[in-house]
Design a protein around this motif. Structure first.
Motif, PDB file in Angstrom:
ATOM      1  N   SER A 213     -65.570  53.811 -43.420  1.00 20.09           N
ATOM      2  CA  SER A 213     -65.643  53.182 -42.107  1.00 20.09           C
ATOM      3  C   SER A 213     -64.275  53.247 -41.433  1.00 20.09           C
ATOM      4  N   GLY A 214     -64.264  53.618 -40.175  1.00 18.52           N
ATOM      5  CA  GLY A 214     -63.000  53.722 -39.448  1.00 18.52           C
ATOM      6  C   GLY A 214     -62.533  55.154 -39.269  1.00 18.52           C
ATOM      7  N   VAL A 215     -63.133  56.076 -40.036  1.00 21.04           N
ATOM      8  CA  VAL A 215     -62.761  57.489 -39.915  1.00 21.04           C
ATOM      9  C   VAL A 215     -63.918  58.243 -39.258  1.00 21.04           C
ATOM     10  N   ALA A 216     -63.739  58.647 -38.054  1.00 17.64           N
ATOM     11  CA  ALA A 216     -64.754  59.452 -37.360  1.00 17.64           C
ATOM     12  C   ALA A 216     -66.125  58.795 -37.391  1.00 17.64           C
ATOM     13  N   ASP A 217     -66.161  57.470 -37.204  1.00 15.09           N
ATOM     14  CA  ASP A 217     -67.399  56.703 -37.390  1.00 15.09           C
ATOM     15  C   ASP A 217     -68.624  57.302 -36.721  1.00 15.09           C
ATOM     16  N   SER A 218     -68.460  57.689 -35.468  1.00 15.49           N
ATOM     17  CA  SER A 218     -69.657  58.068 -34.720  1.00 15.49           C
ATOM     18  C   SER A 218     -70.188  59.427 -35.139  1.00 15.49           C
ATOM     19  N   SER A 219     -69.440  60.189 -35.934  1.00 14.09           N
ATOM     20  CA  SER A 219     -69.868  61.560 -36.207  1.00 14.09           C
ATOM     21  C   SER A 219     -70.363  61.797 -37.623  1.00 14.09           C
ATOM     22  N   VAL A 220     -70.457  60.785 -38.440  1.00 13.38           N
ATOM     23  CA  VAL A 220     -70.810  61.025 -39.838  1.00 13.38           C
ATOM     24  C   VAL A 220     -72.265  60.642 -40.122  1.00 13.38           C
ATOM     25  N   ASP A 221     -72.774  61.124 -41.260  1.00 16.57           N
ATOM     26  CA  ASP A 221     -74.136  60.796 -41.685  1.00 16.57           C
ATOM     27  C   ASP A 221     -74.155  59.554 -42.560  1.00 16.57           C
ATOM     28  N   VAL A 222     -73.130  59.408 -43.388  1.00 16.46           N
ATOM     29  CA  VAL A 222     -73.053  58.269 -44.317  1.00 16.46           C
ATOM     30  C   VAL A 222     -71.677  57.624 -44.172  1.00 16.46           C
ATOM     31  N   VAL A 223     -71.687  56.289 -44.016  1.00 13.51           N
ATOM     32  CA  VAL A 223     -70.439  55.537 -43.872  1.00 13.51           C
ATOM     33  C   VAL A 223     -70.225  54.699 -45.120  1.00 13.51           C
ATOM     34  N   TYR A 224     -69.011  54.723 -45.652  1.00 17.03           N
ATOM     35  CA  TYR A 224     -68.676  53.846 -46.780  1.00 17.03           C
ATOM     36  C   TYR A 224     -68.000  52.591 -46.245  1.00 17.03           C
ATOM     37  N   VAL A 225     -68.503  51.435 -46.663  1.00 14.39           N
ATOM     38  CA  VAL A 225     -67.908  50.162 -46.248  1.00 14.39           C
ATOM     39  C   VAL A 225     -67.521  49.375 -47.497  1.00 14.39           C
ATOM     40  N   THR A 226     -66.742  48.323 -47.292  1.00 14.26           N
ATOM     41  CA  THR A 226     -66.258  47.564 -48.449  1.00 14.26           C
ATOM     42  C   THR A 226     -66.470  46.059 -48.268  1.00 14.26           C
ATOM     43  N   PRO A 227     -67.733  45.613 -48.229  1.00 10.25           N
ATOM     44  CA  PRO A 227     -67.978  44.167 -48.101  1.00 10.25           C
ATOM     45  C   PRO A 227     -67.517  43.432 -49.354  1.00 10.25           C
ATOM     46  N   GLN A 228     -67.049  42.235 -49.143  1.00 10.97           N
ATOM     47  CA  GLN A 228     -66.631  41.408 -50.279  1.00 10.97           C
ATOM     48  C   GLN A 228     -67.723  40.404 -50.658  1.00 10.97           C
ATOM     49  N   SER A 229     -68.668  40.216 -49.731  1.00  8.02           N
ATOM     50  CA  SER A 229     -69.737  39.266 -50.020  1.00  8.02           C
ATOM     51  C   SER A 229     -71.000  39.678 -49.277  1.00  8.02           C
ATOM     52  N   ARG A 230     -72.115  39.091 -49.686  1.00  6.14           N
ATOM     53  CA  ARG A 230     -73.388  39.426 -49.068  1.00  6.14           C
ATOM     54  C   ARG A 230     -73.384  39.068 -47.578  1.00  6.14           C
ATOM     55  N   GLY A 231     -72.682  38.006 -47.254  1.00  4.74           N
ATOM     56  CA  GLY A 231     -72.658  37.544 -45.877  1.00  4.74           C
ATOM     57  C   GLY A 231     -72.061  38.547 -44.899  1.00  4.74           C
ATOM     58  N   GLU A 232     -71.211  39.401 -45.384  1.00  4.65           N
ATOM     59  CA  GLU A 232     -70.565  40.373 -44.483  1.00  4.65           C
ATOM     60  C   GLU A 232     -71.467  41.561 -44.143  1.00  4.65           C
TER      61      GLU A 232
END
Lengths: 354, 448
Positions: A213-232
């Motif tokens: 997430s944060g790298v070329a967001d709008s152009s990718v097929d799969v985004v990797y994110v790093t939530p710390q909790s379910r709420g995020e």
């Protein structure tokens, strides 16, 4: 379909594992990371558990800790490609210093040598070391904006040959129909590329494009994110506008939570693990519960970073995967022959086809 | 005392974007599916060849402002295919062309060192330069390198890559689990290179590879190119495949080695060569004529003529006579992205010779092009071809050949099955690989 109702699963491979002290564990094979057999063993282990894909970490500088050395990730992925058959192969590329024309044909070729299982993780250069190794530019331009342009060029080059451009028309002597080859004429702030590609459109049409997430967001097929909790998770997923969202987690897996925590503490006493992602230490059953809960909260899948290789990879393939399968939440065999197919993504139409 | 027999070196070139590749043949398969590369490489390895060779493309060729559409068009990325082939072969060397104009030394050194690790010591790098802004339009650098800077950048590029390969010692990876020291010395991989071409410093991330550094191959027939090869290369590609021209080239480049403190065996001379086999010599010559007609279609003949004439000749009949007017003199603008453009140095004189030849033999345009562009080196029965190859090598016209089959991917099968055993019987070609690395196959010293 045998995919099950649960999340998709990928594994991030690097060195002796994600923990910088992983190479010091008894079973680690730190000097073997510079040979092909090591990577083939790991990828085959992941493939035997029918994981969706593996990523191969890369950078354009000497790693500062852990295994001090690294091979080119695209070449590692290509090396294992003909010796595997089901799993997706996704090397990381650093787009800040490299040529989109070269990387476009490299990833297209990875797709050919894996017969449709190729992808790429796009990343940007955040280290002054990498700038000095290339000596072409100074540190700190708009690297994210450049990455978005780069991905656009990759995709245009992949489309620059229509699928049926090769005609082999003996009557007219023409090998290709040049009306089906396209100049991409990309003109951007950072570079321009004329095209067309030298490599015909790859088997998937467009190999899978992934990025944190944060790298070329709008152009990718799969985004990797790093939530710390379910709420995020809800807001994180919403922000990605329909792209597939995978959460990154570092995992220590053992037969008891106590053992996993103890192993983590042992390694932490040797080196500091600096992780942007949540670090999970526990049993396969506990991890399965967490993944299913987070999946329900909106995540499409997970990219697990084994803290120690091959220990925690086996925890995933021989512990977590059977747990998920027992819940009807993970495939028991590959149901598609391409990486896009595994992820339920269509083969993209070619933008240049009228 | 008789001179001991030289051992022949053989390599297989995956046929690429040129009009010698016959795509119209019923036997012709895909030029892009990986299975084709596997097939040719495994045939070469079965025949105990030294290496597999893959050229590179960086821009589709054009003629008359349009993409050239008569030849095989399109090819894969060099590094990616070679790394994949390392998985399906075990001894065969893996050589690829990588240019020094639109790459950076850190990146290329990292890729070749990685390939050498991933193939257990089988990597080779054919260093070339790109010269034109036409190709540059696909790259950040964009531009055009003047002739005098091409070799200078190439040479500096390669020496810089060497510095990176040499920045690790063979025993730098300590990986001591108890002490936590991964590197034997903290500055393993350290490099700094500052000159007019490159201003770089850091630590190279790939430990010393099995060959120390990949085998370096160089092509280039100019005086500068020969000198560059004599100073730095392990092998040199050439077009001089005949006895006299080969011997002249061979003695010239080998004669240049001494001033760099090098010996004859440290530069392997390898002409590219095509072949057509038959059950008898007569049969082979018949087949060769058929192949030539496949290689030069009517359309190809006209386009080939345009490259010399530097003009649009699309209205001409390939089965008719040559144009009555002379070629357009000046910069050749009709064709772009093709190395051979520069070979027509005096187009009017060449055209005059062609016209005389066509008149003397009553040749149509197509027949003339077949005649003047033919470079079929070895035509004959397996016995004849084996004899001729051996004769040329023993006479120091070369150290071996890079064979370019005209059909993908099965074009090497017959050579492997019929010619190689004859060379083995004569004791001039290996029956088993002696060593593990490409340097071993080529009889080169280990890079230290």
């Amino acid at each position: 379909m045998t995919r099950g109702t649960g999340p998709r699963l990928a594994v991030a491979l690097d060195g002796a594992g994600w923990h910088p002290a992983a190479w010091r564990t008894e079973e680690a094979r730190p000097a073997e990371v510079f040979g092909a057999a090591y990577w083939l063993d790991l990828v085959r282990e992941a493939e035997a558990a029918t994981l969706d894909f593996v990523t191969f970490r890369d950078s354009l500088a000497l790693p500062a800790d852990g295994v001090r050395g690294r091979l080119d990730a695209v070449l590692v992925a290509a090396r294992v490609a003909p010796l595997t058959s089901g799993i997706g192969l996704v090397p990381e590329i650093v787009v800040t210093h490299t040529e989109p024309f070269h990387l476009s044909k490299a990833i297209a070729t990875l797709d050919y040598v894996s017969t449709g299982r190729g992808g790429v993780q796009v990343s940007v250069s955040g280290s002054a070391d990498e700038y000095r190794n290339f000596g072409r530019r100074s540190f700190g331009a708009d690297v994210e904006g450049e990455a978005a342009d780069y991905v656009e060029v990759l995709r245009r080059l992949w489309d620059s040959w229509e699928d049926d451009a090769e005609i082999r028309d003996v009557a007219t002597g023409r090998f290709v129909d040049r009306e089906k080859l396209h100049y991409i004429d990309f003109e951007g702030r950072f570079f321009s590329v004329r095209g067309p590609s030298i490599t015909p459109r790859p088997p998937q049409g467009q190999p899978l494009v992934t990025a944190s997430s944060g790298v070329a967001d709008s152009s990718v097929d799969v985004v990797y994110v790093t939530p710390q909790s379910r709420g995020e998770i809800g807001p994180l997923v919403e922000a990605q506008h329909g792209r597939q969202v995978f959460a990154d987690l570092v995992v220590f897996l053992d037969s008891s939570s106590a053992r996993a925590a103890e192993r983590r503490a042992e390694l932490d006493s040797l080196a500091l693990l600096e992780s942007d992602a949540l670090v999970f230490a526990g049993t396969a059953e506990e991890l399965a519960e967490l993944l299913l809960a987070w999946h329900v909260a909106g995540l499409d899948g997970f990219r697990l970073r084994p803290a120690v290789l091959p220990h925690d990879l086996r925890g995933i393939t021989r512990g977590l995967v059977p747990e998920l399968r027992a819940r009807g939440a993970f495939r028991t065999s590959y149901e598609a022959t391409t990486l896009r197919g595994l992820l339920g993504l269509d083969r993209p139409a070619n933008r240049y086809v009228a | 005392m008789t001179k001991p027999l030289k051992q022949i070196h053989l390599a297989a070139h995956f046929p690429g974007v040129n009009n010698t590749t016959v795509w119209s043949d019923p036997e012709a398969g895909s030029h892009i599916e990986f299975s084709s590369f596997v097939k040719l490489a495994q045939t070469a390895e079965r025949a105990k060849f030294d290496f597999f060779f893959l050229a590179e493309g960086l821009r589709l060729r054009e003629q008359g402002g349009l993409i050239y559409d008569l030849d095989v068009v399109g090819r894969p990325d060099t590094f990616t295919v070679l790394a994949a082939l390392a998985g399906v072969t075990s001894r065969l060397g893996l050589a690829g062309t990588i240019n020094s104009t639109f790459n950076e030394p850190f990146e290329v050194a990292r890729q070749f060192a990685s390939l050498d690790h991933l193939s257990d010591g089988r990597a080779a790098w054919n260093v070339v330069t790109s010269w034109d802004a036409f190709t540059g339009e696909n790259f950040r650098r964009g531009g055009f390198l003047p002739q005098d800077q091409r070799y200078s950048r190439a040479e500096t590029f390669m020496r810089t890559a060497w510095e990176l390969f040499d920045s690790w010692r063979a025993d730098d990876v300590l990986a001591d689990k108890a002490s936590g020291e991964f590197l034997r010395r903290v500055d393993a991989g350290a490099f700094a290179h500052h000159d007019g071409h490159f201003d770089i410093a850091g630590q190279f991330p790939v430990p010393r590879s099995p060959q120390g550094r990949p085998v370096i191959i160089q092509a280039g027939d100019s005086d500068e190119g020969r000198e560059f090869a004599a100073a730095t290369a392990d092998a040199i590609f050439t077009r001089h495949g005949t006895l006299e021209a080969g011997q002249a080239f061979y003695s010239d480049v080998k004669g240049r080695l001494a001033k760099y403190g090098r010996e004859g065996h440290q530069l392997i001379v390898l002409p590219a060569a095509t072949f057509v086999l038959g059950d008898t010599d007569a049969d082979a010559h018949e087949r060769a004529a058929v192949v030539r007609r496949q290689q030069v279609s009517g359309a190809t003949a006209i386009r080939s003529l345009e490259q010399l004439w530097n003009a649009d000749l699309s209205g001409f009949d390939p089965d008719g006579p040559l144009p009555a007017f002379d070629p357009v003199v000046g910069e050749n603008t009709i064709s772009r992205g093709r190395a051979s453009d520069r070979m027509h140095r005096d187009p009017v004189a060449t055209a005059r010779k062609w016209r005389e030849l066509a008149e003397a033999k009553s040749l149509s345009i197509r027949e003339l092009i077949i005649e003047v562009t033919g470079r079929q080196n070895f035509i004959g029965s397996a016995e004849t071809v084996a004899g001729r190859i051996n004769e040329l090598v023993q006479a120091d016209a070369s150290d071996g050949f890079i064979l370019v089959p005209h059909v993908t991917p099965g074009g090497l099968d017959e050579f492997a099955d019929k010619v190689v055993p004859l060379l083995q019987e004569r004791g001039v070609f290996r029956s088993e690989y002696g060593g593990a690395t490409l340097r071993d196959h080529l009889g080169l010293d280990v890079a230290v």
